[in-house]
Scaffold this active site. Structure first.
Site, PDB file in Angstrom:
ATOM      1  N   TYR A 556      17.771  27.191 -11.069  1.00 38.24           N
ATOM      2  CA  TYR A 556      16.429  27.028 -10.521  1.00 38.24           C
ATOM      3  C   TYR A 556      15.925  28.378 -10.016  1.00 38.24           C
ATOM      4  O   TYR A 556      16.644  29.105  -9.327  1.00 38.24           O
ATOM      5  CB  TYR A 556      16.442  26.038  -9.363  1.00 38.24           C
ATOM      6  N   GLY A 584       9.643  17.582  20.856  1.00 34.79           N
ATOM      7  CA  GLY A 584      10.968  17.967  20.382  1.00 34.79           C
ATOM      8  C   GLY A 584      11.141  19.460  20.513  1.00 34.79           C
ATOM      9  O   GLY A 584      10.178  20.217  20.420  1.00 34.79           O
ATOM     10  N   ALA A 585      12.363  19.894  20.731  1.00 34.06           N
ATOM     11  CA  ALA A 585      12.635  21.322  20.883  1.00 34.06           C
ATOM     12  C   ALA A 585      13.959  21.642  20.229  1.00 34.06           C
ATOM     13  O   ALA A 585      14.882  20.825  20.227  1.00 34.06           O
ATOM     14  CB  ALA A 585      12.664  21.718  22.361  1.00 34.06           C
ATOM     15  N   ALA A 587      16.447  25.274  18.442  1.00 31.24           N
ATOM     16  CA  ALA A 587      16.890  26.641  18.685  1.00 31.24           C
ATOM     17  C   ALA A 587      15.791  27.650  18.399  1.00 31.24           C
ATOM     18  O   ALA A 587      15.815  28.762  18.913  1.00 31.24           O
ATOM     19  CB  ALA A 587      18.119  26.940  17.822  1.00 31.24           C
ATOM     20  N   CYS A 662       3.362   8.208  16.133  1.00 31.79           N
ATOM     21  CA  CYS A 662       3.552   7.663  17.475  1.00 31.79           C
ATOM     22  C   CYS A 662       4.911   7.001  17.676  1.00 31.79           C
ATOM     23  O   CYS A 662       5.373   6.875  18.810  1.00 31.79           O
ATOM     24  CB  CYS A 662       2.434   6.672  17.779  1.00 31.79           C
ATOM     25  N   GLY A 664       7.889   7.975  16.496  1.00 29.83           N
ATOM     26  CA  GLY A 664       9.048   8.854  16.412  1.00 29.83           C
ATOM     27  C   GLY A 664       9.734   8.778  15.057  1.00 29.83           C
ATOM     28  O   GLY A 664       9.143   8.380  14.056  1.00 29.83           O
ATOM     29  N   ASP A 776      16.948  18.043   2.605  1.00 30.58           N
ATOM     30  CA  ASP A 776      17.504  17.474   3.848  1.00 30.58           C
ATOM     31  C   ASP A 776      16.867  16.114   4.098  1.00 30.58           C
ATOM     32  O   ASP A 776      16.343  15.842   5.177  1.00 30.58           O
ATOM     33  CB  ASP A 776      17.250  18.419   5.023  1.00 30.58           C
ATOM     34  N   ARG A 780      16.550  10.801   9.926  1.00 28.60           N
ATOM     35  CA  ARG A 780      16.106  11.627  11.064  1.00 28.60           C
ATOM     36  C   ARG A 780      14.911  12.486  10.691  1.00 28.60           C
ATOM     37  O   ARG A 780      14.216  12.997  11.570  1.00 28.60           O
ATOM     38  CB  ARG A 780      17.263  12.508  11.533  1.00 28.60           C
ATOM     39  N   ASP A 794       9.901  17.904   7.626  1.00 24.38           N
ATOM     40  CA  ASP A 794      11.016  18.852   7.768  1.00 24.38           C
ATOM     41  C   ASP A 794      11.110  19.189   9.245  1.00 24.38           C
ATOM     42  O   ASP A 794      10.274  19.891   9.792  1.00 24.38           O
ATOM     43  CB  ASP A 794      10.751  20.115   6.938  1.00 24.38           C
TER      44      ASP A 794
END
Length: 954
Positions: A556, A584-585, A587, A662, A664, A776, A780, A794
């Site tokens: 690819y 959300g937080a 690194a 809303c 999550g 990924d 989640r 993402d």
């Protein structure tokens, strides 16, 4: 049925010159009913005969019996025992001596058959038709019409006659159709059975002749075959191979009503000739004849000839693409050939690939595509090919122009300044001196070097290094010396600053101080190296979604996101954003809830999610966030991905504004709904025991806390109503700031799980249509909003993968191993098919209500061996058998046998429809049109895809 006797006395008066026989009472038409008996008497002084005329033909009916009347030698008595439609026509009594005659027309009425039947009529284009629409009742007004009731063709003219029927004048090709006769008597309309008129076209030009090939090359004794196809409007065409008596097969057929095909195949199992010959196929019709010639080239032995149109010595700039093309004239068919670089065979990789094609007539092309050439890739590239009789090769000398690079710039112990540089073409080194401390000295006259020499490394095409020195003792004052290495590509330079000082007396403390300084410097270097190593080991923020530019086999080529254009239409004023709580937080940055004023329309408020980096972010991380913004703008809008709403790229740090979801992420939503889930029982669930207490246990010790982080509400929390929860919009005006994911109060059932699966498949199908690989895909990374609409995202920016157990250290990276396909784990290959594998794991997460994949199995060497050996998870308790079969198909070890996302959408859509009892789906189906090349096959033989960037973009 009563019998009716009709006596037609045909009196032939005594011959008196030109006397003509007359019908009794001057009657020339007689009408009877079907089944009646008819008697005819023909009288004359001479012998008479009775003939029957129908459709212009003279033919005596078989059942028309005749005998002498009253024992007369001349008069005749004719009887039709039982009249039927066959007897309709004109009966003619003729004096055999004078040929004078008289006649009478006979009509036999049949209420069930108003017309004589005719199945079809063949007529030549331009002629008149005869013999159709004969009525059985002479009192009817007759006409003709088309079977389907449509109007008659243009220029369709006809005449009617009660005896001759209907005659169509000057028939045209457009008249070829189905017709029916109609008769009107006293207002009553009767119709005949349908019949067809077949119009035979008349040739207007010579036939058309095609040869399957105009030329063929063979060796003596080899077979050959050529077909001559002749096309004409009618089968009267004549076709032949001239001067050929054997080895010709013929086949004739109609391609359509107006096209006749005639094929003549000339074939030989072994060429008996030792020299070339020509064969002529000739076709002829009424207009003329036409010839086509086939040439058979005969050789004794095969050959291979290679041709290169451009120069074999080529110079190209580093970073450019280059295509080496070789034309091959060969017989017999050569092999595919090989390309070598310094005697090493080149296989297809992301840096180069080979493309071949057949141009016909024993001519082929082989191309070596060199992608983004590096300076180290210069040298000799050779193409070699062979067949059963010959072989040949050709070499290219590739010179890659590189900018100069200064390898050494130092002051030697002999009191000279040394500058060593490399590049291609070989750079020239110039020295410059300027007083004082300057950045550049090129405005001053150049200095003459003391010595200059060239050093050749490795082979003749290896790196060439040039070395130049000057003597600083010749310089009389303090200043700056600049070494400049230049070639036609670019220039590079290095600067020396020095001062002329008096020789100092050696101090007794100099040596201890020097040793201490060196030791301190060494310790500092070690500390810097350790810190640098730890920095490099830290995970770097990068967008997981990759856009494919080109595919060659398994290789690819991804597009550089920085090359994607950014449209300023996405810009949104910073002062119209009012930030709220952190959603959300991670690194590298965080996602913050915000209210955007006037984003969609004036005077409107919209709750959005804003991505931003931490203040300590490095330039690479800022570039990664900008790349994510460009990729989102390139992808465009889709209901099942988190869509871009705007951005702030000027006047401050980069902010990416996206839709706010809303509820999550899907993973924690499923876990929160376990107690209220309605789970039907399915058969054949081998892993039922594993999930027996799934709905009764809240503390599962689940891995990976990647959801929106829990926080205390800043204002009173407002519980929405059911109506609010089921509205279908992805976002809307929000008046209440919410700091934790909202929750709907509706139960969850299997239909909801199938719907989640369906929506994610639609979103992934959209990404695949845009040549985008997620890399990924997991619960989640799926967000949920009003109406239980799922959106793919993402979440890498706001996730601390160092503290997320779903991401396992593998090499220098942290990877979601349990969601990865085998080829991604073991070969670092990410394709559309590897996304399909991850989708199967996502299905397992959904139907296990948020459990971690491969439960109670740690990621270690045993886990990797299990995956290699084909281990697959069993079905979750709440998964229908059909959904588990979809999971298994996604986990096929052969990527080519996994379904595409388009196929998955169809399969899950069927399951969703079945669960609703074949009622319309409550969620709109938005199939994604593939407006460019169909989905790229990452493992198949697809050569190249449509470019994602134009040259101007690059």
């Amino acid at each position: 049925m009563s019998w009716t006797y009709l006596l037609m006395l045909l009196f032939l008066l005594p011959y008196t010159g030109d006397a003509v026989p007359k019908i009794n009472d001057g009657e020339d038409r007689v009408t009877v009913n079907v089944g009646d008996k008819v008697s005819l008497e023909c009288r004359d002084a001479h012998l008479v005969t009775l003939a029957f005329q129908k459709s212009g033909l003279m033919k005596k009916p078989r059942d028309l019996k005749s005998r002498p009347l009253n024992n007369s030698e001349t008069d005749q008595f004719f009887v039709i025992i039982k009249a039927d439609l066959r007897h309709i026509g004109r009966y003619i009594c003729t004096n055999t001596e004078t040929q004078e005659n008289t006649s009478v027309s006979l009509f036999v009425k049949d209420p069930a058959r108003p017309f004589l039947d005719i199945p079809f009529i063949d007529v030549t284009e331009g002629a008149d038709t005869v013999g159709m629409c004969f009525p059985t009742d002479p009192d009817m007004d007759i006409a003709i019409e088309k079977c389907d009731g449509s109007p008659l063709p243009e220029n369709f003219t006809f005449t009617t006659d009660i005896e001759a029927g209907i005659t169509i004048k000057t028939v045209q090709l457009a008249f070829d159709s189905c017709y029916v006769c109609s008769g009107n008597k006293s207002g009553t309309v009767k119709k005949s059975s349908t019949f067809s008129i077949h119009v035979k076209p008349v040739p207007k030009k010579v036939p058309t002749v095609f040869l399957s090939k105009s030329r063929q090359l063979v060796k003596t004794g080899e077979p050959f075959e050529v077909t001559c196809a002749v096309l004409d409007v009618f089968s009267t065409v004549k076709a032949q191979w001239l001067d050929v008596k054997e080895g010709v097969t013929k086949q004739a057929n109609f391609r359509s009503s107006n096209v006749f095909s005639y094929n003549l195949t000339l074939k030989s199992d072994g060429v008996p000739y030792s020299e070339s010959r020509t064969f002529t196929c000739q076709a002829e019709n009424a207009i003329g004849q036409v010839n086509a010639t086939f040439t058979l080239d005969v050789i004794d032995v095969g050959y291979v000839n290679l041709t290169v149109l451009e120069n074999t010595t080529i110079s190209v700039n580093a970073g450019d693409n280059l295509v080496l093309k070789v034309y091959i004239d060969a017989y017999p068919h050569p092999d595919d050939g090989v390309w070598t670089y310094f005697n090493e065979t080149l296989l297809n990789t992301s840096d180069h690939y080979v493309a071949t094609k057949d141009e016909g007539n024993n001519r082929y092309v082989s191309e070596l595509h060199l992608i983004r050439l590096k300076g180290t890739e210069k040298g000799v590239y050779t193409f070699y090919t062979t067949n059963s009789d010959d072989d040949a090769s050709v070499s290219f000398n590739i010179q890659v122009k590189t900018r100069p690079e200064i390898l050494i710039a130092e002051r030697t112990s002999e009191g000279t300044l040394q500058c060593v540089a490399t590049g291609f073409p070989v750079p020239a080194i110039q020295w410059y001196f300027c007083p004082g401390s300057e950045q550049r000295c090129t405005d001053y006259p150049p200095l003459s070097p003391v010595n200059e020499k060239f050093i050749q490394e490795n082979s003749s095409l290896g790196r060439i290094v040039v070395e130049s020195t000057i003597d600083v003792n010749d310089l009389k004052k303090n200043g700056t010396v600049q070494c400049v290495a230049s070639n036609e590509v670019e220039s590079a330079y290095s600067v020396f600053s020095f001062a002329i000082k008096e020789k100092l007396r050696t101090h007794t403390l100099f040596t201890p101080l020097l040793i201490g300084f060196i030791a301190a410097a060494g310790l500092m270097c070690i500390a810097v190296a350790v810190l640098m190593y730890k920095y490099l080991q830290k995970p770097k923020y990068e967008i997981q979604w990759k856009v494919v530019e080109e595919i060659n086999g398994n290789n690819y080529v991804y597009i550089d996101p920085t090359q994607l254009p950014y449209d300023n239409k996405w810009e949104f004023p910073r002062d119209r954003l009012c930030f709220g709580k952190i959603l959300g937080a991670g690194a590298f940055g965080k996602v913050v809830e915000a209210t955007a004023y006037g984003l969609l329309k004036e005077d409107s408020r919209l709750t959005v999610a804003v991505k931003m980096l931490k203040p300590s972010a490095h330039s690479t991380e800022r570039e990664a966030l900008m790349s994510e913004l460009k990729v989102l703008s390139y992808l465009g809008h889709h209901k099942n991905i988190v869509n871009l709403l705007g951005a702030c790229t000027v006047g401050g740090p980069t902010l990416v504004i996206t839709e706010y979801c809303c509820y999550g992420d899907l993973l924690n939503y499923l876990r929160r709904k376990r107690d209220s889930f309605i789970c039907p029982k399915f058969e054949d669930n081998s892993e039922a025991a594993l999930y027996k207490n799934l709905l009764n246990t809240r503390d599962m010790g689940c891995e990976g806390m990647s959801e929106y982080i829990d926080m205390k509400p800043a204002v009173s929390y407002v519980v929405p109503t059911k109506t609010d929860k089921r509205r279908s919009g992805s976002f809307g005006d929000q008046d209440v700031s919410v700091s934790i994911p909202e929750e709907d109060d509706l139960a969850l059932d299997t239909e909801d799980l199938i719907n989640f699966s369906y929506q994610v498949a639609q979103g992934m199908n959209f990404l695949a249509s845009k040549n985008c690989i997620h890399r990924d895909l997991a619960a989640r990374n799926i967000l949920l909003t009003h109406g239980r609409i799922t959106k793919i995202c993402d979440f890498g920016l706001a996730r601390d993968i160092r503290n997320d157990s779903n991401y396992v250290v593998k090499g220098n990276a942290r990877l979601p191993v349990k969601w990865m396909a085998p080829e991604s784990i073991f070969h670092c290959v990410y394709t559309f098919e590897s996304d399909v594998w991850s989708y199967g794991i996502l299905l397992w997460e959904i139907f296990s209500l948020g459990s971690s994949p491969y439960p109670r199995i740690p990621v270690d060497s045993k886990f990797y061996k299990m995956i290699k050996d084909g281990y697959r998870m069993m079905s979750p308790e709440c998964a229908p058998l059909e959904m588990y079969e979809i999971m298994r198909s996604c986990w096929n070890s052969d990527p080519l046998k996994r379904p595409t996302f388009k196929q998955i959408v169809q399969m899950v859509e069927q399951q969703l429809s079945d669960s609703k009892g074949n009622t319309p789906l409550p969620y709109p189906v938005s199939h994604v049109p593939l407006d460019h090349a169909v989905r790229i096959n990452s493992v198949g033989s697809s050569t190249s895809s449509q470019p994602l960037l134009t040259n101007s973009d690059r």
